[in-house]
Design a protein around this motif. Sequence first.
Motif, PDB file in Angstrom:
ATOM      1  N   ILE A 113       0.853  -1.185   0.000  1.00  0.00           N
ATOM      2  CA  ILE A 113       0.000   0.000   0.000  1.00  0.00           C
ATOM      3  C   ILE A 113       0.891   1.237   0.000  1.00  0.00           C
ATOM      4  O   ILE A 113       1.731   1.408   0.885  1.00  0.00           O
ATOM      5  CB  ILE A 113      -0.924   0.024   1.236  1.00  0.00           C
ATOM      6  CG1 ILE A 113      -1.795  -1.234   1.283  1.00  0.00           C
ATOM      7  CG2 ILE A 113      -1.803   1.269   1.214  1.00  0.00           C
ATOM      8  CD1 ILE A 113      -2.650  -1.341   2.533  1.00  0.00           C
ATOM      9  N   LYS A 114       0.697   2.093  -0.973  1.00  0.00           N
ATOM     10  CA  LYS A 114       1.479   3.325  -1.055  1.00  0.00           C
ATOM     11  C   LYS A 114       0.891   4.388  -0.126  1.00  0.00           C
ATOM     12  O   LYS A 114      -0.322   4.553  -0.056  1.00  0.00           O
ATOM     13  CB  LYS A 114       1.485   3.855  -2.492  1.00  0.00           C
ATOM     14  CG  LYS A 114       2.104   2.921  -3.515  1.00  0.00           C
ATOM     15  CD  LYS A 114       2.006   3.531  -4.906  1.00  0.00           C
ATOM     16  CE  LYS A 114       2.584   2.606  -5.960  1.00  0.00           C
ATOM     17  NZ  LYS A 114       2.442   3.182  -7.328  1.00  0.00           N
ATOM     18  N   ASP A 115       1.770   5.110   0.562  1.00  0.00           N
ATOM     19  CA  ASP A 115       1.308   6.190   1.436  1.00  0.00           C
ATOM     20  C   ASP A 115       0.545   7.251   0.644  1.00  0.00           C
ATOM     21  O   ASP A 115      -0.399   7.863   1.155  1.00  0.00           O
ATOM     22  CB  ASP A 115       2.495   6.840   2.153  1.00  0.00           C
ATOM     23  CG  ASP A 115       3.082   5.939   3.228  1.00  0.00           C
ATOM     24  OD1 ASP A 115       2.370   5.020   3.681  1.00  0.00           O
ATOM     25  OD2 ASP A 115       4.252   6.142   3.606  1.00  0.00           O
ATOM     26  N   SER A 116       0.958   7.453  -0.609  1.00  0.00           N
ATOM     27  CA  SER A 116       0.311   8.470  -1.440  1.00  0.00           C
ATOM     28  C   SER A 116      -1.123   8.092  -1.805  1.00  0.00           C
ATOM     29  O   SER A 116      -1.905   8.944  -2.240  1.00  0.00           O
ATOM     30  CB  SER A 116       1.121   8.698  -2.720  1.00  0.00           C
ATOM     31  OG  SER A 116       1.246   7.487  -3.466  1.00  0.00           O
ATOM     32  N   ASP A 117      -1.474   6.806  -1.626  1.00  0.00           N
ATOM     33  CA  ASP A 117      -2.834   6.349  -1.931  1.00  0.00           C
ATOM     34  C   ASP A 117      -3.778   6.499  -0.741  1.00  0.00           C
ATOM     35  O   ASP A 117      -4.963   6.170  -0.850  1.00  0.00           O
ATOM     36  CB  ASP A 117      -2.818   4.874  -2.362  1.00  0.00           C
ATOM     37  CG  ASP A 117      -2.228   4.680  -3.750  1.00  0.00           C
ATOM     38  OD1 ASP A 117      -2.190   5.659  -4.514  1.00  0.00           O
ATOM     39  OD2 ASP A 117      -1.810   3.547  -4.054  1.00  0.00           O
ATOM     40  N   ILE A 142      -9.236   5.993   7.593  1.00  0.00           N
ATOM     41  CA  ILE A 142      -8.327   5.922   6.448  1.00  0.00           C
ATOM     42  C   ILE A 142      -9.125   5.652   5.179  1.00  0.00           C
ATOM     43  O   ILE A 142      -9.901   4.697   5.116  1.00  0.00           O
ATOM     44  CB  ILE A 142      -7.266   4.818   6.641  1.00  0.00           C
ATOM     45  CG1 ILE A 142      -6.427   5.092   7.893  1.00  0.00           C
ATOM     46  CG2 ILE A 142      -6.361   4.719   5.414  1.00  0.00           C
ATOM     47  CD1 ILE A 142      -5.425   3.999   8.211  1.00  0.00           C
ATOM     48  N   LEU A 143      -8.918   6.500   4.186  1.00  0.00           N
ATOM     49  CA  LEU A 143      -9.517   6.314   2.863  1.00  0.00           C
ATOM     50  C   LEU A 143      -8.439   5.829   1.906  1.00  0.00           C
ATOM     51  O   LEU A 143      -7.386   6.454   1.779  1.00  0.00           O
ATOM     52  CB  LEU A 143     -10.107   7.633   2.353  1.00  0.00           C
ATOM     53  CG  LEU A 143     -10.459   7.688   0.856  1.00  0.00           C
ATOM     54  CD1 LEU A 143     -11.588   6.728   0.523  1.00  0.00           C
ATOM     55  CD2 LEU A 143     -10.823   9.118   0.445  1.00  0.00           C
ATOM     56  N   HIS A 144      -8.699   4.689   1.252  1.00  0.00           N
ATOM     57  CA  HIS A 144      -7.802   4.196   0.205  1.00  0.00           C
ATOM     58  C   HIS A 144      -8.325   4.740  -1.117  1.00  0.00           C
ATOM     59  O   HIS A 144      -9.334   4.261  -1.650  1.00  0.00           O
ATOM     60  CB  HIS A 144      -7.785   2.664   0.197  1.00  0.00           C
ATOM     61  CG  HIS A 144      -6.806   2.078  -0.769  1.00  0.00           C
ATOM     62  ND1 HIS A 144      -7.189   1.387  -1.895  1.00  0.00           N
ATOM     63  CD2 HIS A 144      -5.445   2.097  -0.782  1.00  0.00           C
ATOM     64  CE1 HIS A 144      -6.118   0.988  -2.559  1.00  0.00           C
ATOM     65  NE2 HIS A 144      -5.049   1.406  -1.906  1.00  0.00           N
ATOM     66  N   LYS A 145      -7.669   5.772  -1.618  1.00  0.00           N
ATOM     67  CA  LYS A 145      -8.195   6.529  -2.756  1.00  0.00           C
ATOM     68  C   LYS A 145      -8.398   5.704  -4.033  1.00  0.00           C
ATOM     69  O   LYS A 145      -9.404   5.903  -4.730  1.00  0.00           O
ATOM     70  CB  LYS A 145      -7.286   7.738  -3.018  1.00  0.00           C
ATOM     71  CG  LYS A 145      -7.393   8.795  -1.917  1.00  0.00           C
ATOM     72  CD  LYS A 145      -6.536  10.014  -2.198  1.00  0.00           C
ATOM     73  CE  LYS A 145      -5.072   9.747  -1.909  1.00  0.00           C
ATOM     74  NZ  LYS A 145      -4.247  10.987  -1.992  1.00  0.00           N
ATOM     75  N   GLU A 168      -4.418  -2.825   9.286  1.00  0.00           N
ATOM     76  CA  GLU A 168      -4.627  -4.271   9.190  1.00  0.00           C
ATOM     77  C   GLU A 168      -5.960  -4.568   8.508  1.00  0.00           C
ATOM     78  O   GLU A 168      -6.066  -5.483   7.687  1.00  0.00           O
ATOM     79  CB  GLU A 168      -4.589  -4.907  10.584  1.00  0.00           C
ATOM     80  CG  GLU A 168      -3.204  -4.998  11.189  1.00  0.00           C
ATOM     81  CD  GLU A 168      -3.196  -5.708  12.527  1.00  0.00           C
ATOM     82  OE1 GLU A 168      -2.145  -6.256  12.905  1.00  0.00           O
ATOM     83  OE2 GLU A 168      -4.241  -5.709  13.212  1.00  0.00           O
ATOM     84  N   MET A 169      -6.973  -3.781   8.856  1.00  0.00           N
ATOM     85  CA  MET A 169      -8.283  -3.960   8.243  1.00  0.00           C
ATOM     86  C   MET A 169      -8.227  -3.650   6.748  1.00  0.00           C
ATOM     87  O   MET A 169      -8.799  -4.381   5.928  1.00  0.00           O
ATOM     88  CB  MET A 169      -9.300  -3.041   8.926  1.00  0.00           C
ATOM     89  CG  MET A 169     -10.748  -3.357   8.588  1.00  0.00           C
ATOM     90  SD  MET A 169     -11.911  -2.084   9.167  1.00  0.00           S
ATOM     91  CE  MET A 169     -11.336  -1.810  10.837  1.00  0.00           C
ATOM     92  N   LEU A 170      -7.528  -2.582   6.390  1.00  0.00           N
ATOM     93  CA  LEU A 170      -7.415  -2.202   4.981  1.00  0.00           C
ATOM     94  C   LEU A 170      -6.673  -3.271   4.186  1.00  0.00           C
ATOM     95  O   LEU A 170      -7.097  -3.648   3.088  1.00  0.00           O
ATOM     96  CB  LEU A 170      -6.700  -0.856   4.858  1.00  0.00           C
ATOM     97  CG  LEU A 170      -6.469  -0.346   3.431  1.00  0.00           C
ATOM     98  CD1 LEU A 170      -7.785  -0.207   2.678  1.00  0.00           C
ATOM     99  CD2 LEU A 170      -5.723   0.982   3.458  1.00  0.00           C
ATOM    100  N   ARG A 171      -5.573  -3.780   4.742  1.00  0.00           N
ATOM    101  CA  ARG A 171      -4.834  -4.840   4.044  1.00  0.00           C
ATOM    102  C   ARG A 171      -5.708  -6.070   3.840  1.00  0.00           C
ATOM    103  O   ARG A 171      -5.658  -6.720   2.786  1.00  0.00           O
ATOM    104  CB  ARG A 171      -3.564  -5.208   4.825  1.00  0.00           C
ATOM    105  CG  ARG A 171      -2.422  -4.231   4.630  1.00  0.00           C
ATOM    106  CD  ARG A 171      -1.108  -4.807   5.136  1.00  0.00           C
ATOM    107  NE  ARG A 171      -1.114  -4.994   6.580  1.00  0.00           N
ATOM    108  CZ  ARG A 171      -0.745  -4.067   7.454  1.00  0.00           C
ATOM    109  NH1 ARG A 171      -0.348  -2.877   7.027  1.00  0.00           N
ATOM    110  NH2 ARG A 171      -0.761  -4.310   8.745  1.00  0.00           N
TER     111      ARG A 171
END
Length: 202
Positions: A113-117, A142-145, A168-171
């Motif tokens: 996951i890129k920080d910029s995302d 956290i929003l994953h753009k 962890e949830m996002l991954r």
Amino acid sequence: MDSTTQKIILEARGGAGGDEAALFAGDLVTMYKRYAERKGWSFFAMDSSPGNLGGYKTFVGQISGAGVYDALKYESGTHRIQRVPETEKSGRVHTSTATIAILPVVEEKEVVIKDSDLEVSFSRAGGPGGQNVNKIESAVRILHKPTGIVVGCREERNQHANRERAMEMLRAKLYEIEQTNRVGNISETRKEQVGTADRSEK
């Protein structure tokens, strides 16, 4: 994934049935919590939205322990119940639904996951009765753009711990998407290889 000690994300959502569905979702969460205690697993609430009469409109938690994913992975899907709700004065039986998602928590190296995302925001973690759990902005959203996925955690008392839980949830969610796409691609490739056995094929 480690087959002995694992972590999973548990998501419960009230479906059809309004307030009764939220109560049913709450019953399911309680059931999984008691089952986790019986198995010696740890159960941690990450984020939730309570129902008007109790239970949960949405609930997100994490369960950790040996073999937890293998034991619970088939719980994913829609659960239904038929019963007379406590709010039903005429004694009619209602059918309510709730959905359960079981997502394995994976290591950072498995999902890049890129920080910029990411778009990260913080707020105060609200407690019962509108009180604040603490005076600092510890709740994390956290929003994953690229995908539009939004995750959050507010139950830990410090910002860093909440961010780690949310990541962890996002991954876990991104891993599920990757696996679904991979299986879909394999199925499509196999279909192309073996054909459909249709009479029009040559």
